[in-house]
Write an enzyme that holds these catalytic residues in place. Structure first.
Site, PDB file in Angstrom:
ATOM      1  N   HIS A 219       0.812  -1.231   0.000  1.00  0.00           N
ATOM      2  CA  HIS A 219       0.000   0.000   0.000  1.00  0.00           C
ATOM      3  C   HIS A 219       0.836   1.267   0.000  1.00  0.00           C
ATOM      4  O   HIS A 219       0.351   2.331   0.362  1.00  0.00           O
ATOM      5  CB  HIS A 219      -0.953  -0.009   1.217  1.00  0.00           C
TER       6      HIS A 219
ATOM      7  N   GLY B  23      -1.234  -9.196  12.715  1.00  0.00           N
ATOM      8  CA  GLY B  23      -1.773  -7.853  12.908  1.00  0.00           C
ATOM      9  C   GLY B  23      -2.554  -7.292  11.744  1.00  0.00           C
ATOM     10  O   GLY B  23      -2.456  -6.100  11.447  1.00  0.00           O
TER      11      GLY B  23
END
Ligand code: APR
Length: 228
Positions: A104, A170
């Site tokens: 990203h 996570g």
């Protein structure tokens, strides 16, 4: 050495003081994602978008890798480790991990708005209107915004297909195409999940370590000794 692939998300950096997105108090509780993380937001309110990323970059400036990042970096002593991260921080790199693919984008980097090949690393945390690329166009955060393509996914898929061990740390696995990566792992490959809460991942080979990254990675290392 066995190929170990880590798919990490915002929870990896939570103990370094960086906010996650969808937890209590997460970024998407504070901001409307369409106001700060989309091409429309950029054209509608450039100042607000710049402020959002400057604020996150400032927090990153003060953040340090946590014991989870450091534990993952040390796995390189015993495994051929590739990290595929949704995170835009560089805490995996700061901890010493040598192969990190950012799906990203990267918070410390900015890029030209007329030539996406022109990418620069900021030497401070502030990007302003009027900061231009060498071709004279406004610089933007080097971040994949909602609605934009994720070019790195093409590089990530073969890495996961090649994995002999997959570790998911996570991430809520709420965002595609990143979340889809877990489906590319070969049948029978062990998948370790380190997260205080159970993300949506259905596979018979999941070993769930219900801990935060800092503690969970230490447990993971013990578990990995049993299969290495
Ligand atoms: N250690 C490990 N996991 C944690 C910790 C921690 N200390 N704290 C929270 N978590 C877990 C949460 O339980 C949750 O499963 O981390 C996950 C965080 O999920 P999200 O906030 O959705 O973050 P992420 O999955 O990385 O989001 C993916 O969404 O908004 C986009 O581009 C953004 O890359 C981001 C993507």
């Amino acid at each position: 050495m066995k190929k170990l692939v880590v798919l990490s998300g915002a929870g990896m950096s939570q103990e370094s003081g960086l906010k996650t997105f969808r937890d209590m108090g997460g970024l998407w509780e504070q901001y409307d994602v369409t106001e700060v993380a989309s091409p429309e937001a950029w054209s509608r309110n450039t100042e607000l978008v710049l402020r959002f990323y400057n604020e996150r970059r400032k927090h990153l400036w003060e953040a340090k890798p946590n014991s989870g990042h450091i534990g993952i970096a040390k796995l390189e002593n015993d495994f051929d480790v590739s990290i595929i991260t949704q995170n835009v921080d560089d805490l995996h790199e700061q901890a010493g991990s040598s192969k990190v693919l950012h799906l990203h984008g990267e918070l410390r980097k900015v890029r030209s708005t007329i030539d996406p090949e022109l990418i620069y690393t900021l030497d401070n945390w502030d990007l302003k209107i009027g900061d231009l690329c060498e071709k004279g166009s406004q610089l933007r955060p080097h971040i994949v915004w909602f609605g934009e393509a994720v070019p790195a996914i093409q590089q990530a898929i073969p890495i996961v297909q090649d994995a002999e061990i997959l570790v998911v740390i996570g991430t809520s696995l709420a965002v595609y195409p990143a979340a889809e990566l877990v489906n590319y792992v070969r049948k029978g490959i062990p998948i370790f999940v380190v997260d205080p809460s159970k993300p949506s991942l259905y596979s018979e080979n999941v070993i769930f370590i219900q801990e935060k990254a800092g503690t969970g990675v230490q447990i993971l290392k013990e578990e990995l000794k049993k299969i290495n």
